[in-house]
Design a protein around this motif. Sequence first.
Motif: not given
Length: 472
Positions: A155-160, A196-200, A327-341
């Motif tokens: 559920g945490i959209i990232t490739r950072d 996530a900590i709780h689930t783990l 702003r330190q995770r630029k690669e995540d912006i397209p992924l997150l934008l696609e997900h939110f749209l």
Amino acid sequence: MKSNFYPGFGVLLVDDEVPFLRSLSIALERRGGINHIYRCEDSREVMDIIAREPIGLVLLDLTMPHLSGETLLQRIVEEYPEIAVIIVSGLNQLETAVNCIRLGAYDYFVKTTEEDRLIGGIRRAIASQEMRLENQEIRRRFLTDTLERPEVFAGIITRDKGMRSVFQYLEAISTSSQSVLICGESGVGKELIAHAIHTLSNRNGPVVSVNVAGLDDNVFADTLFGHHKGAFTGADRARAGMIEQAAGGTLFLDEIGDLSQSSQVKLLRLLQEGEYYPLGSDRPKRIRARVVVATHQDLARKQQEGTFRKDLYYRLRTHQVEIPPLRQRKEDIPLLLEHFLAEAAAELGKTVPTLPRELPVLLANYAFPGNVRELRALAFDAMSRHKSRMLSMEVFRQALGQQDTPPVQEGEVEPDPFSQMPTLPRLNEVGDLLVAEAMRRALGNQSLAARLLGISQPALSKRLKKAAADDA
């Protein structure tokens, strides 16, 4: 192994006196919250139990038939050096105690020692063992670069890479009972990390979230600890606090940096002693939930200024994770934008639109002071206005136009781009450098580069043509 056992490894009690074993077990569970206990009254069975069960700590008597405690201590230290051994003996002799420590015992207590001191020593040994195991696990995961439960973070959209390191760290500390401090700017997703900590941790209780910002001392105490009937005016019935509601699960305290000094004292005692008093009660209750806290504030600076207790700060930072801003995770912006749209389109009953080619470039040059939360708001706003096949750029252009430079924290020095230059560049050279950098960031798009520079597109085009002519 059952969930909600504390600690994650077993504690083996060894003594030939059955009544003492029984009373020590009860005291450990009631006063120390320690319930992962094995008991042994025959010293000949100790090594077999250690080989068979996940033992991490042994409480060992010295004077026993068959095998003495000293003999067992030497065998455990030799064959299982990772297991801590505490001597709990009826012998109150300094020479015996020193010899046991020399042979490798973690600590030495006399049976007549007051109960609180004994349990405190056992809890310290458990914390030390937990830290050793966590350090081993952290080294293993970072060396192998593995995630054993990637589904927890789906559920945490990232490739950072920085976020992946956070996930590895969370997996390594998942079995710990120690509190976790989550730091990061507003909007980076600290509550998602808490879940996530709780689930783990495989706990069978719930996650109970409390935003403590703005709670005065009385409301904080009542919210967390609950109260008995008649504890104060208007307390017509007893009420369980959030700690009790989170039993077997996780208590998540958000905005912990806003706690008052008196509330900080109450939280510190809760974390140190593992117990609390409901309002109107003189009998303590044990906390049976893991505590996770979060803040967007700089607690290190606050404790230096005296607005946050040092002892609480160091207690909380036993396990600490820093969530990087968007702003330190630029690669995540397209992924997150696609997900939110896609999320917004489903909610609004619309078709996911085609994205303009320049949109990812535009967003990559935006600082996102509101982080992921702001990007989600922009995506939903854009979808609510969307009418054609191509997504409108207007919402995003407005956001970029309102961009402010991220504020410099008090005590930080604003970076000086000229500090490393032996001589200052000429004014026209600075202009050329700015134009070149803007074109690089805009991937050659003059319209976007002009917006970054704060000039019109024709003015930028004129400068580029002049620069090309000069080079020719």
